[in-house]
Design a protein around this motif. Structure first.
Motif, short mmCIF file in Angstrom:
data_model
loop_
_atom_site.label_atom_id
_atom_site.label_comp_id
_atom_site.label_asym_id
_atom_site.label_seq_id
_atom_site.Cartn_x
_atom_site.Cartn_y
_atom_site.Cartn_z
N LYS A 66 0.82 -1.21 0.00
CA LYS A 66 0.00 0.00 0.00
C LYS A 66 0.86 1.27 0.00
O LYS A 66 0.35 2.34 -0.32
CB LYS A 66 -0.93 0.01 1.21
CG LYS A 66 -1.98 -1.09 1.19
CD LYS A 66 -2.90 -0.99 2.39
CE LYS A 66 -3.99 -2.07 2.35
NZ LYS A 66 -4.90 -1.96 3.52
N PHE A 67 2.12 1.11 0.36
CA PHE A 67 2.98 2.30 0.44
C PHE A 67 4.44 1.88 0.32
O PHE A 67 4.78 0.69 0.41
CB PHE A 67 2.76 3.03 1.76
CG PHE A 67 3.01 2.20 2.99
CD1 PHE A 67 4.29 2.02 3.51
CD2 PHE A 67 1.95 1.57 3.64
CE1 PHE A 67 4.52 1.26 4.63
CE2 PHE A 67 2.17 0.79 4.78
CZ PHE A 67 3.45 0.64 5.27
N ILE A 68 5.30 2.89 0.10
CA ILE A 68 6.75 2.69 0.17
C ILE A 68 7.29 3.64 1.22
O ILE A 68 6.77 4.75 1.41
CB ILE A 68 7.43 2.93 -1.20
CG1 ILE A 68 6.96 4.23 -1.83
CG2 ILE A 68 7.22 1.76 -2.12
CD1 ILE A 68 7.69 4.60 -3.10
N GLN A 69 8.36 3.22 1.88
CA GLN A 69 8.84 3.97 3.03
C GLN A 69 10.37 3.97 3.08
O GLN A 69 11.01 2.94 2.80
CB GLN A 69 8.29 3.34 4.31
CG GLN A 69 8.41 4.18 5.56
CD GLN A 69 7.62 3.56 6.71
OE1 GLN A 69 8.02 2.53 7.25
NE2 GLN A 69 6.49 4.16 7.05
N PHE A 70 10.93 5.12 3.41
CA PHE A 70 12.38 5.28 3.52
C PHE A 70 12.71 6.01 4.82
O PHE A 70 11.86 6.68 5.41
CB PHE A 70 12.94 6.09 2.34
CG PHE A 70 12.74 5.44 1.00
CD1 PHE A 70 13.77 4.71 0.42
CD2 PHE A 70 11.54 5.56 0.32
CE1 PHE A 70 13.58 4.10 -0.81
CE2 PHE A 70 11.35 4.97 -0.91
CZ PHE A 70 12.37 4.22 -1.47
N ARG A 128 4.72 -2.45 -10.40
CA ARG A 128 3.47 -2.58 -9.64
C ARG A 128 2.29 -2.71 -10.59
O ARG A 128 2.25 -2.08 -11.63
CB ARG A 128 3.24 -1.38 -8.73
CG ARG A 128 2.13 -1.59 -7.69
CD ARG A 128 2.07 -0.43 -6.72
NE ARG A 128 1.25 -0.76 -5.57
CZ ARG A 128 -0.08 -0.66 -5.51
NH1 ARG A 128 -0.75 -0.25 -6.57
NH2 ARG A 128 -0.73 -0.98 -4.41
N SER A 129 1.35 -3.56 -10.20
CA SER A 129 0.11 -3.70 -10.96
C SER A 129 -1.06 -3.27 -10.09
O SER A 129 -1.15 -3.65 -8.91
CB SER A 129 -0.09 -5.14 -11.42
OG SER A 129 -1.35 -5.27 -12.05
N PHE A 138 0.43 4.65 -2.20
CA PHE A 138 0.08 4.42 -3.61
C PHE A 138 -1.35 4.88 -3.93
O PHE A 138 -1.69 5.08 -5.09
CB PHE A 138 0.25 2.95 -3.96
CG PHE A 138 1.69 2.50 -4.00
CD1 PHE A 138 2.64 3.24 -4.69
CD2 PHE A 138 2.10 1.34 -3.35
CE1 PHE A 138 3.96 2.82 -4.74
CE2 PHE A 138 3.42 0.92 -3.40
CZ PHE A 138 4.36 1.67 -4.09
N SER A 139 -2.17 5.04 -2.89
CA SER A 139 -3.55 5.48 -3.12
C SER A 139 -3.62 6.90 -3.69
O SER A 139 -4.68 7.32 -4.15
CB SER A 139 -4.34 5.44 -1.81
OG SER A 139 -3.76 6.29 -0.83
#
Length: 564
Positions: free
Chosen positions: A488-492, A560-561, A528-529
């Motif tokens: 649902k997300f990417i994080q750094f 990503r799909s 990603f939303s």
């Protein structure tokens, strides 16, 4: 008798309350109200501006508009109150909701749109009455832990629409949502000699006094034998019936021989007065012991509107060979009261001599001061400090030793350092750092040729520091070439060890994307939303820059799909 009646009339008028609406506002949460912080509570460099409502130790509780109105301001910050919504009401007041996890519905849509139009996580918008109208009981957001919050809770305030002064929510009938039958507790009582000729119990330093509980529930302090000008201070807290937190007290009133001579109660004040908390407390004792002793006197008057004092500003000026009675009353908003009586006898006794080092750098609080040594100097404008003091000032090993943080400054003062040792290119990477136990703090620094200047509010150690090290960007697990369809997300994690992060920006397939930043964990997160991610391959770039212009670029490609 006339004098006593005058002071009683003066104090009643001074603490008279405005008729605030009692039944106009509802609670901002639909769970039983429990406080983890109340109005006026003593905090670092400020009084607490509202209520901190507990949220069951978790985030995501629904937050409601307390009355009809419109969203007049939205502020999203990495510090302070974090994600905050302001609602202006037609009866002259504004309600404030802070540390939110997120807003809801049209408010959240407006916020997200503003993030992308500004290309910034930190935003601030002032809105017109018709833009985002809300109704009483409407869900406006979810409770969170954003900004400088130390745990999940809702920060809630009331403000006056015209003056912008903050107001105690209890005055709006919020006391009906809470229960408090407990008296405030006074943990410590101190007596203060206030000049070179004053003595308390043979001491020229603040002295801890013993308290004895009486049968009627009041306290009697040990007899004070003193002469000259003296004052008193208390370390006090309040507890309610359900929260079990140490909260601030609502009202303190002192009496000298039955006449009111110093008092304050937390009804309303302005944001400009916040820093006077450092004048109210014994700041030196707080820095040494973390104990906030509230001084019941003003050695030198300061402009804190909640204080109402007689001609002596709470100072007790003892007359020769006379006895006196001093009384302290501490109460909460519900009228629970704790009282201390202090018998005072004026006698001259042998003094315990204490050698106090004398500095050649005397700071007169009401005057400006300028001190220099070697290549370093400091300038204090008039009224930077609350009281006169002897400043410890020195330069050693390229470090400015500017007293220590036991004397509070109310406003900015100037530090200048001249240094010609560095090349022109290096000078652009220098800043004046504050040094606290070998930890460096960034201060915005201005340069003209080889002279560096900063403006600060804290005494202590300062030095020029070279920062040519770029920030760091890291990820827990590499996403290079990976499919993230189930994420649902990417994080750094982003960090900088010296001057600190000034800005960060993320780009997905060349388009700016929103990364939300949490200063407590140093994590940036993109959901990603937001709808920017493409079907299939995605090229991600993150650029992080520190306050000295050093930057780091991170690039990766993932897949990503969005198809179910």
């Amino acid at each position: 008798m006339r004098l006593i009646l005058f002071f009683i009339t003066f104090y009643c008028a001074a603490f008279a309350q405005v008729n605030y609406p009692k039944d106009y506002f509802r609670p901002p949460l639909d769970i039983p109200m429990q406080l983890s912080g109340n109005f006026g509570e003593l905090r670092p460099n400020h009084f607490h501006a509202g209520f901190d409502f507990k949220t069951l130790q978790r985030e995501g509780l629904q937050v409601y508009a307390v009355a009809d109105g419109y969203v007049s301001r939205i502020k999203i910050s990495t510090f302070g109150n974090g994600k905050t919504i302001y609602i202006t009401h037609s009866n002259g007041y504004t309600s404030v909701y802070g540390h939110l996890q997120k807003a809801t519905d049209s408010i959240q849509e407006f916020i997200k749109k503003t993030h992308y139009s500004d290309q910034s996580f930190e935003i601030e918008r002032y809105l017109k009455p018709g833009e985002l109208v809300v109704k009483k009981g409407q869900i406006i957001g979810l409770s969170g832990n954003t900004g400088a919050s130390e745990g999940p809770h809702l920060h809630f305030e009331f403000r006056d629409n015209i003056t912008e002064n903050i107001i105690n929510p209890m005055l709006f009938g919020f006391d009906q949502f809470l229960k408090d039958t407990k008296k405030p507790i006074i943990y410590n009582l101190y007596a203060y000699p206030l000049d070179n000729e004053s003595v308390v119990n043979q001491s020229k330093r603040p002295l801890l006094l013993n308290l004895n509980l009486q049968k009627d529930g009041t306290y009697l302090a040990d007899k004070v034998v003193a002469n000259g000008r003296i004052g008193f201070g208390i370390n006090t807290f309040d507890y309610d019936d359900v929260s079990f937190n140490r909260n601030g007290v609502y009202k303190v009133q002192t009496f000298y021989n039955g006449t009111p001579n110093f008092g304050y109660q937390f009804d309303t004040y302005s944001f400009d007065e916040m820093r006077y908390v450092n004048a109210l407390i014994d700041y030196s004792m707080y820095k040494k012991t973390q104990q906030r002793v509230q001084k019941l006197f003003m050695k030198d008057p300061y402009n804190l509107s909640i204080i109402k004092a007689g001609t002596n500003n709470g100072v007790v000026n003892l007359l020769p060979n006379l006895s006196a009675q001093y009384r302290i009353e501490v109460s909460d908003f519900f009228g629970n009261l704790t009282s201390i009586s202090i018998p005072i006898v004026n006698e001259i006794l042998p003094v315990v001599v204490v050698n106090v080092p004398v500095s050649k750098y005397l700071v007169k609080a009401k005057n400006e001061s300028n001190f220099s040594k070697e290549n370093m100097s400091v300038f204090f404008p008039a009224n930077t400090f609350y009281e006169d003091f002897n400043l410890n000032f020195d330069v050693k090993n390229d470090t400015l030793l500017l007293h220590s943080d036991i004397v509070p400054a109310h406003s900015n003062f100037t530090i200048e350092i001249e240094n010609q040792k560095f090349s022109e290119a290096q000078r652009d990477k220098l800043f004046i750092a504050s040094i606290n136990r070998n930890k460096l703090g960034y201060n915005r620094t201005y340069r003209k040729d080889s002279i560096f200047t900063t403006y600060v509010k804290t005494l202590g150690k300062y030095a020029l520091v070279l920062d040519n090290i770029p920030p760091k960007i890291s990820i827990a697990k590499s996403i290079e070439g990976k499919w993230l369809s189930d994420k649902k997300f990417i994080q750094f994690i982003i960090s900088d060890d010296l001057s600190g992060i000034k800005s960060y920006n993320g780009y997905l397939n060349g388009k700016w994307i929103l990364f939300e930043y949490d200063n407590k964990t140093k994590k940036i997160t993109h959901n990603f939303s937001d709808g920017i991610v493409a079907e299939g391959a995605n090229d991600l770039k993150i650029i992080v820059e520190d306050n000295l212009g050093n930057s780091t670029i991170f690039e990766t490609r993932f897949f990503r799909s969005q198809k179910n």
